[in-house]
Scaffold this motif. Structure first.
Motif, PDB file in Angstrom:
ATOM      1  N   ARG A  21      11.297  10.476   3.619  1.00  0.00           N
ATOM      2  CA  ARG A  21      11.554   9.102   4.064  1.00  0.00           C
ATOM      3  C   ARG A  21      11.262   8.150   2.913  1.00  0.00           C
ATOM      4  N   ASP A  22      10.359   7.201   3.083  1.00  0.00           N
ATOM      5  CA  ASP A  22      10.097   6.213   2.027  1.00  0.00           C
ATOM      6  C   ASP A  22       8.851   6.540   1.217  1.00  0.00           C
ATOM      7  N   ASP A  23       8.268   7.712   1.441  1.00  0.00           N
ATOM      8  CA  ASP A  23       7.002   8.062   0.792  1.00  0.00           C
ATOM      9  C   ASP A  23       7.155   9.227  -0.168  1.00  0.00           C
ATOM     10  N   ILE A  24       6.236   9.273  -1.119  1.00  0.00           N
ATOM     11  CA  ILE A  24       6.098  10.447  -1.983  1.00  0.00           C
ATOM     12  C   ILE A  24       4.789  11.120  -1.594  1.00  0.00           C
ATOM     13  N   VAL A  25       4.875  12.414  -1.345  1.00  0.00           N
ATOM     14  CA  VAL A  25       3.712  13.190  -0.942  1.00  0.00           C
ATOM     15  C   VAL A  25       3.639  14.450  -1.791  1.00  0.00           C
ATOM     16  N   LYS A  26       2.505  15.117  -1.712  1.00  0.00           N
ATOM     17  CA  LYS A  26       2.372  16.447  -2.303  1.00  0.00           C
ATOM     18  C   LYS A  26       2.401  17.456  -1.164  1.00  0.00           C
ATOM     19  N   ILE A  27       3.098  18.559  -1.400  1.00  0.00           N
ATOM     20  CA  ILE A  27       3.177  19.635  -0.414  1.00  0.00           C
ATOM     21  C   ILE A  27       2.647  20.903  -1.061  1.00  0.00           C
ATOM     22  N   SER A  28       1.861  21.664  -0.302  1.00  0.00           N
ATOM     23  CA  SER A  28       1.347  22.921  -0.847  1.00  0.00           C
ATOM     24  C   SER A  28       2.424  23.998  -0.784  1.00  0.00           C
ATOM     25  N   ARG A  29       2.427  24.845  -1.783  1.00  0.00           N
ATOM     26  CA  ARG A  29       3.364  25.975  -1.783  1.00  0.00           C
ATOM     27  C   ARG A  29       3.082  26.905  -0.604  1.00  0.00           C
ATOM     28  N   PHE A  30       1.841  26.909  -0.143  1.00  0.00           N
ATOM     29  CA  PHE A  30       1.474  27.771   0.972  1.00  0.00           C
ATOM     30  C   PHE A  30       2.298  27.445   2.213  1.00  0.00           C
ATOM     31  N   SER A  31       2.515  26.157   2.477  1.00  0.00           N
ATOM     32  CA  SER A  31       3.257  25.790   3.680  1.00  0.00           C
ATOM     33  C   SER A  31       4.740  25.571   3.444  1.00  0.00           C
ATOM     34  N   ALA A  32       5.156  25.370   2.190  1.00  0.00           N
ATOM     35  CA  ALA A  32       6.550  24.955   1.990  1.00  0.00           C
ATOM     36  C   ALA A  32       7.256  25.579   0.799  1.00  0.00           C
ATOM     37  N   ASN A  33       6.792  26.697   0.304  1.00  0.00           N
ATOM     38  CA  ASN A  33       7.455  27.311  -0.844  1.00  0.00           C
ATOM     39  C   ASN A  33       8.892  27.699  -0.533  1.00  0.00           C
ATOM     40  N   PHE A  34       9.195  27.947   0.746  1.00  0.00           N
ATOM     41  CA  PHE A  34      10.558  28.313   1.133  1.00  0.00           C
ATOM     42  C   PHE A  34      11.555  27.212   0.780  1.00  0.00           C
ATOM     43  N   MET A  35      11.093  25.949   0.714  1.00  0.00           N
ATOM     44  CA  MET A  35      11.999  24.861   0.357  1.00  0.00           C
ATOM     45  C   MET A  35      12.599  25.077  -1.026  1.00  0.00           C
ATOM     46  N   LEU A  36      11.850  25.721  -1.893  1.00  0.00           N
ATOM     47  CA  LEU A  36      12.325  26.015  -3.249  1.00  0.00           C
ATOM     48  C   LEU A  36      13.040  27.350  -3.339  1.00  0.00           C
ATOM     49  N   GLU A  37      12.613  28.336  -2.552  1.00  0.00           N
ATOM     50  CA  GLU A  37      13.069  29.703  -2.761  1.00  0.00           C
ATOM     51  C   GLU A  37      14.060  30.240  -1.734  1.00  0.00           C
ATOM     52  N   GLN A  38      14.279  29.528  -0.628  1.00  0.00           N
ATOM     53  CA  GLN A  38      15.141  30.050   0.427  1.00  0.00           C
ATOM     54  C   GLN A  38      16.576  30.245  -0.084  1.00  0.00           C
ATOM     55  N   THR A  39      17.109  31.446   0.114  1.00  0.00           N
ATOM     56  CA  THR A  39      18.506  31.743  -0.233  1.00  0.00           C
ATOM     57  C   THR A  39      19.250  32.130   1.026  1.00  0.00           C
ATOM     58  N   TYR A  40      20.564  32.062   0.978  1.00  0.00           N
ATOM     59  CA  TYR A  40      21.336  32.432   2.159  1.00  0.00           C
ATOM     60  C   TYR A  40      21.459  33.945   2.331  1.00  0.00           C
ATOM     61  N   GLU A  41      21.330  34.689   1.243  1.00  0.00           N
ATOM     62  CA  GLU A  41      21.499  36.148   1.325  1.00  0.00           C
ATOM     63  C   GLU A  41      20.555  36.780   2.350  1.00  0.00           C
ATOM     64  N   GLU A  42      19.324  36.288   2.407  1.00  0.00           N
ATOM     65  CA  GLU A  42      18.351  36.888   3.322  1.00  0.00           C
ATOM     66  C   GLU A  42      18.556  36.450   4.766  1.00  0.00           C
ATOM     67  N   LEU A  43      19.481  35.516   4.997  1.00  0.00           N
ATOM     68  CA  LEU A  43      19.761  35.037   6.342  1.00  0.00           C
ATOM     69  C   LEU A  43      21.005  35.685   6.952  1.00  0.00           C
ATOM     70  N   LEU A  44      21.829  36.318   6.131  1.00  0.00           N
ATOM     71  CA  LEU A  44      23.104  36.843   6.601  1.00  0.00           C
ATOM     72  C   LEU A  44      22.937  37.950   7.643  1.00  0.00           C
ATOM     73  N   LEU A  45      23.807  37.946   8.628  1.00  0.00           N
ATOM     74  CA  LEU A  45      23.813  39.001   9.631  1.00  0.00           C
ATOM     75  C   LEU A  45      24.312  40.277   8.986  1.00  0.00           C
ATOM     76  N   THR A  46      23.532  41.353   9.090  1.00  0.00           N
ATOM     77  CA  THR A  46      23.907  42.593   8.397  1.00  0.00           C
ATOM     78  C   THR A  46      24.513  43.610   9.350  1.00  0.00           C
ATOM     79  N   ALA A  47      24.411  43.395  10.682  1.00  0.00           N
ATOM     80  CA  ALA A  47      24.960  44.368  11.625  1.00  0.00           C
ATOM     81  C   ALA A  47      26.463  44.180  11.744  1.00  0.00           C
TER      82      ALA A  47
END
Length: 198
Positions: A172-198
């Motif tokens: 929103r209108d603020d700058i905050v710090k986020i810990s990698r512990f709670s939000a590292n997925f924001m940097l590392e999430q890829t679509y490959e690991e979400l794809l339906l494999t069946a």
């Protein structure tokens, strides 16, 4: 600057007291306490996110992709259309619900965005939140009122690292710090690991 003990297992910091010529070494917790800024005392409101209300998730930047909820499940809509795994999406939504801010930094309009890497965010996560109804109950569990909340969008812009354990984020209108512990997925999430494999 830190000084390491002979065993290199613990770090210490130099400290001098005003009016005293002696130099002391102190452990990190003492250094943290005396180097706090007023911003570390600022109240930080965490985002109240409900995964069931999220209709679309978009990541831009590296590994960009978009996913949306349809009547028959989640689908990736960019860079191509493909069904997504229900269990993988459930895990991602749980991660989103658990995002917590570590520290308030300041108002974005008053802050040097270049200093925290937010002039050009390295990744952006945008959530489309669907319309919902908030219901109020009295002590007898009887409905006393309802309010319809319209659909809206939330954006998390990811900036540079503050340390090895936290990074800067514009929310929103603020700058905050986020810990990698709670939000590292924001940097590392890829679509490959979400794809339906069946």
């Amino acid at each position: 600057s830190p000084v390491y003990s002979e065993s290199d297992t613990a770090s210490f910091y130099y400290l001098m007291l005003e009016g005293d010529s002696r130099v002391f070494t102190v452990e990190m917790d003492v250094w943290d306490a005396y180097t706090n800024t007023r911003m570390t005392l600022h109240e930080v409101g965490d985002p109240a996110l409900n995964g069931e209300l999220i209709d679309r998730i978009t990541f831009t930047g590296e590994n960009a992709f978009a996913a949306e909820k349809r009547a028959d499940g989640w689908y990736m809509t960019a860079p191509f259309v493909y069904p997504l795994s229900d269990s993988a999406m459930e895990t991602l939504l749980e991660k989103i619900e658990k995002v917590r801010f570590a520290q308030y930094v300041g108002k974005a309009a008053e802050y040097d965005l270049t200093a925290c890497g937010l002039d050009t965010p390295r990744r952006v996560m945008t959530l489309d939140i669907g319309k919902s109804v908030v219901t109020g109950y009295d002590e007898k569990d009887e409905v006393v009122g309802e309010k319809v909340l319209p659909a809206y969008q939330l954006t998390f812009e990811i900036g540079g690292d503050d340390s090895e354990v936290a990074f800067f984020c514009r929310y929103r209108d603020d700058i905050v710090k986020i810990s990698r512990f709670s939000a590292n997925f924001m940097l590392e999430q890829t679509y490959e690991e979400l794809l339906l494999t069946a």
